[in-house]
Design a protein around this motif. Structure first.
Motif, mmCIF file in Angstrom:
data_model
loop_
_atom_site.group_PDB
_atom_site.id
_atom_site.type_symbol
_atom_site.label_atom_id
_atom_site.label_comp_id
_atom_site.label_asym_id
_atom_site.label_seq_id
_atom_site.Cartn_x
_atom_site.Cartn_y
_atom_site.Cartn_z
ATOM 1 N N UNK A 198 2.631 0.798 -28.765
ATOM 2 C CA UNK A 198 1.528 -0.137 -28.532
ATOM 3 C C UNK A 198 0.635 0.319 -27.377
ATOM 4 N N UNK A 199 1.230 0.794 -26.313
ATOM 5 C CA UNK A 199 0.450 1.227 -25.145
ATOM 6 C C UNK A 199 -0.426 2.425 -25.488
ATOM 7 N N UNK A 200 0.109 3.358 -26.266
ATOM 8 C CA UNK A 200 -0.694 4.509 -26.659
ATOM 9 C C UNK A 200 -1.909 4.071 -27.474
ATOM 10 N N UNK A 201 -1.705 3.137 -28.376
ATOM 11 C CA UNK A 201 -2.819 2.644 -29.195
ATOM 12 C C UNK A 201 -3.827 1.880 -28.353
ATOM 13 N N UNK A 202 -3.323 1.073 -27.414
ATOM 14 C CA UNK A 202 -4.214 0.281 -26.571
ATOM 15 C C UNK A 202 -5.077 1.162 -25.669
ATOM 16 N N UNK A 203 -4.507 2.259 -25.182
ATOM 17 C CA UNK A 203 -5.287 3.152 -24.318
ATOM 18 C C UNK A 203 -6.492 3.738 -25.059
ATOM 19 N N UNK A 204 -6.296 4.098 -26.316
ATOM 20 C CA UNK A 204 -7.404 4.632 -27.102
ATOM 21 C C UNK A 204 -8.457 3.544 -27.355
ATOM 22 N N UNK A 205 -7.960 2.358 -27.713
ATOM 23 C CA UNK A 205 -8.881 1.262 -28.018
ATOM 24 C C UNK A 205 -9.641 0.814 -26.776
ATOM 25 N N UNK A 206 -8.973 0.819 -25.647
ATOM 26 C CA UNK A 206 -9.583 0.347 -24.404
ATOM 27 C C UNK A 206 -10.800 1.180 -24.037
ATOM 28 N N UNK A 207 -10.696 2.485 -24.114
ATOM 29 C CA UNK A 207 -11.838 3.335 -23.755
ATOM 30 C C UNK A 207 -13.017 3.099 -24.689
ATOM 31 N N UNK A 208 -12.717 2.870 -25.960
ATOM 32 C CA UNK A 208 -13.775 2.703 -26.943
ATOM 33 C C UNK A 208 -14.520 1.375 -26.773
ATOM 34 N N UNK A 209 -13.797 0.353 -26.326
ATOM 35 C CA UNK A 209 -14.403 -0.981 -26.260
ATOM 36 C C UNK A 209 -14.822 -1.406 -24.858
ATOM 37 N N UNK A 210 -14.577 -0.604 -23.877
ATOM 38 C CA UNK A 210 -14.831 -1.038 -22.510
ATOM 39 C C UNK A 210 -16.290 -1.422 -22.271
ATOM 40 N N UNK A 211 -17.215 -0.583 -22.748
ATOM 41 C CA UNK A 211 -18.627 -0.875 -22.527
ATOM 42 C C UNK A 211 -19.040 -2.160 -23.241
ATOM 43 N N UNK A 212 -18.567 -2.315 -24.488
ATOM 44 C CA UNK A 212 -18.904 -3.529 -25.238
ATOM 45 C C UNK A 212 -18.373 -4.773 -24.539
ATOM 46 N N UNK A 213 -17.195 -4.671 -23.960
ATOM 47 C CA UNK A 213 -16.616 -5.809 -23.244
ATOM 48 C C UNK A 213 -17.424 -6.177 -22.009
ATOM 49 N N UNK A 214 -17.950 -5.171 -21.321
ATOM 50 C CA UNK A 214 -18.761 -5.456 -20.128
ATOM 51 C C UNK A 214 -20.015 -6.240 -20.499
ATOM 52 N N UNK A 215 -20.650 -5.863 -21.602
ATOM 53 C CA UNK A 215 -21.839 -6.601 -22.058
ATOM 54 C C UNK A 215 -21.482 -8.031 -22.446
ATOM 55 N N UNK A 216 -20.382 -8.159 -23.169
ATOM 56 C CA UNK A 216 -19.942 -9.491 -23.593
ATOM 57 C C UNK A 216 -19.601 -10.368 -22.396
ATOM 58 N N UNK A 217 -18.984 -9.793 -21.375
ATOM 59 C CA UNK A 217 -18.605 -10.548 -20.185
ATOM 60 C C UNK A 217 -19.828 -11.118 -19.477
ATOM 61 N N UNK A 218 -20.911 -10.345 -19.390
ATOM 62 C CA UNK A 218 -22.121 -10.847 -18.741
ATOM 63 C C UNK A 218 -22.705 -12.039 -19.506
ATOM 64 N N UNK A 219 -22.733 -11.924 -20.834
ATOM 65 C CA UNK A 219 -23.241 -13.037 -21.634
ATOM 66 C C UNK A 219 -22.324 -14.265 -21.507
ATOM 67 N N UNK A 220 -21.036 -14.016 -21.566
ATOM 68 C CA UNK A 220 -20.080 -15.112 -21.466
ATOM 69 C C UNK A 220 -20.167 -15.840 -20.131
ATOM 70 N N UNK A 221 -20.289 -15.096 -19.036
ATOM 71 C CA UNK A 221 -20.343 -15.701 -17.701
ATOM 72 C C UNK A 221 -21.536 -16.649 -17.582
ATOM 73 N N UNK A 222 -22.669 -16.234 -18.122
ATOM 74 C CA UNK A 222 -23.855 -17.078 -18.049
ATOM 75 C C UNK A 222 -23.639 -18.380 -18.816
#
Length: 451
Positions: free
Chosen positions: A307-331
């Motif tokens: 699971x950790x190996x899979x999550x590490x790959x997924x995390x790098x791919x989605x990190x930027x998208x999550x940052x954008x979503x977090x800004x919208x969510x916070x507002x």
């Protein structure tokens, strides 16, 4: 920092708060930087509250303490000293069997055969277990009664004998004397079945004496905090309001609870249900959880690595998208017109919006240092924690209820609360979401009346 003390409600919730809230106030003053609160715990709630770490300390009867120590690693830090009378103290107690004086033919244990009996609870040491040991030694067991009812509080058992619903009642020593002092019963209208006497022990008693209730820390409670609490309680003077309210003279070093272990082993009661059995079937019953646990640990380790190996790959791919979503969510989160809060699985407030701060009167920074159990009214705290635990464990999908909360100004406010859980893959709880709004019309009268 909020510290909670779960106290067994042997005489009911109101009595627990009346008796032990001054001790919480005493510790709040004696231990800087901590706020202590009392959580009444019913007999059937004990395991749930301790297993899920809903309190930090417990004050329980000695039999329940022994079970908690074996099953959950609870550790005693002190034993209470009961107040007997002027200049008299003890750290032991027993059980007393009471009959109405009109039942003069009930004199010893054998006379209980065919009788209607009332006791407190199957896990009550003074309200059942001590007497059960004496009954079995006299050749009787619960099946020899014409009726046996467990009434959940010691007061209810005494009242059942007084009004004739039960012929014999089993309660802890000092219950009858305290109820008589409160003007609730006439002690002279009862007589003791199988009376015993012990030097320097003035209470009516029918059994051997055992160590008094301890205060114990849960496994997750820091040892240093437990040490500070123990020192503060040991310093409590017998004339302190906390000691007076609890009807004790203070606290002493922990008693030896081996006699309690022995009675539970002899009766094969929790946590010694299989004590003395050495058959293969008994061994399997005792140790199968460990065998299953070893297999499960190996499976879990393999699963986690993959699971950790899979999550590490997924995390790098989605990190930027999550940052954008977090800004919208916070507002959106901050400007929501209703109070919204995120809780950790353990109930800590980790994020709140402006409306939630306005509802409770606390700033976002102040709420960030609190746990959810700081908000509900004391009389609703235990039931609220059980409901949140059910939500976290997936027993319910959401909570929708009205509650009384205590705001920063220590005022009671009505709240309409809706809660749900956010889960990750595998149903693991990531966090809980609370949506709280002031309750609608008519709730203010309910909140003030506590109905």
């Amino acid at each position: 920092m909020d510290i909670t003390i779960g106290v067994l409600a042997k005489r009911g919730v109101e009595k627990v708060l009346e008796q032990w809230r001054p001790t919480a106030d005493y510790l709040t003053e004696a231990v800087p930087g901590h706020r202590f609160r009392i959580v009444p715990v019913l007999f059937d709630e004990v395991s749930l509250v301790v297993r899920n770490k809903l309190v930090d300390f417990v004050v329980m009867n000695s039999a329940i303490y022994v079970e908690l120590s074996v099953r959950y690693g609870v550790q005693r830090i002190l034993t209470l000293r009961n107040r007997l009378g002027p200049g008299q103290v003890t750290s032991r107690f027993g059980s007393v069997l009471l009959a109405n004086k009109s039942n003069s033919d009930i004199r010893n244990y054998r006379d209980l055969s065919g009788r209607r009996v009332a006791a407190v609870h199957m896990t009550s040491l003074g309200g059942w277990i001590m007497a059960l040991r004496e009954l079995r030694e006299a050749g009787l067991d619960r099946d020899d009664f014409s009726d046996l009812k467990f009434l959940d509080t010691h007061d209810a058992v005494v009242e059942a004998v007084a009004d004739g619903r039960a012929e014999v009642g089993i309660v802890r020593t000092d219950t009858l004397e305290r109820m008589a002092a409160e003007g609730r019963v006439d002690a002279d209208s009862f007589h003791v079945v199988a009376p015993r006497s012990f030097a320097d022990y003035p209470f009516r008693v029918s059994t051997r004496l055992y160590p008094e209730w301890p205060i114990a820390k849960l496994a997750h409670t820091p040892r240093e905090l437990a040490k500070i609490v123990a020192q503060a309680l040991m310093a409590m003077d017998r004339s302190d309001p906390a000691a007076e309210a609890a009807r004790i003279t203070g606290w002493t070093i922990p008693e030896n609870y081996q006699p309690v272990h022995e009675i539970l082993q002899e009766l094969q009661l929790a946590p010694y249900e299989w004590f003395g059995e050495i058959s293969p079937a008994a061994a399997l019953r005792s140790y199968w959880p460990w065998l299953v646990g070893v297999v499960m640990v190996l499976i879990l380790q393999t699963f986690l690595v993959v699971r950790i190996m899979a999550l590490n790959k997924t995390l790098r791919r989605h990190q930027k998208a999550l940052e954008d979503t977090e800004r919208q969510y916070r507002s959106t989160f901050d400007q929501a017109p209703v109070g919204v809060a995120h809780l950790s699985p353990d109930g800590d407030l980790v994020r709140v919006n402006n409306a939630f701060s306005a509802l409770t009167g606390y700033s976002a920074a102040e709420l960030g240092g609190l746990n959810y159990n700081h908000l509900p009214h004391a009389e609703e705290l235990a039931s609220s924690l059980v409901k949140l635990n059910d939500l976290r464990d997936g027993l319910v999908d959401r909570i929708d209820l009205r509650q009384r909360w205590i705001n920063k100004a220590q005022e009671t406010i009505g709240v309409h609360l809706v809660a749900t859980a956010v889960r990750e893959d595998g149903d693991r709880v990531r966090f809980l979401i609370l949506v709280a709004t002031p309750s609608g019309p008519g709730f203010s009268e309910w909140a003030e009346g506590g109905s």
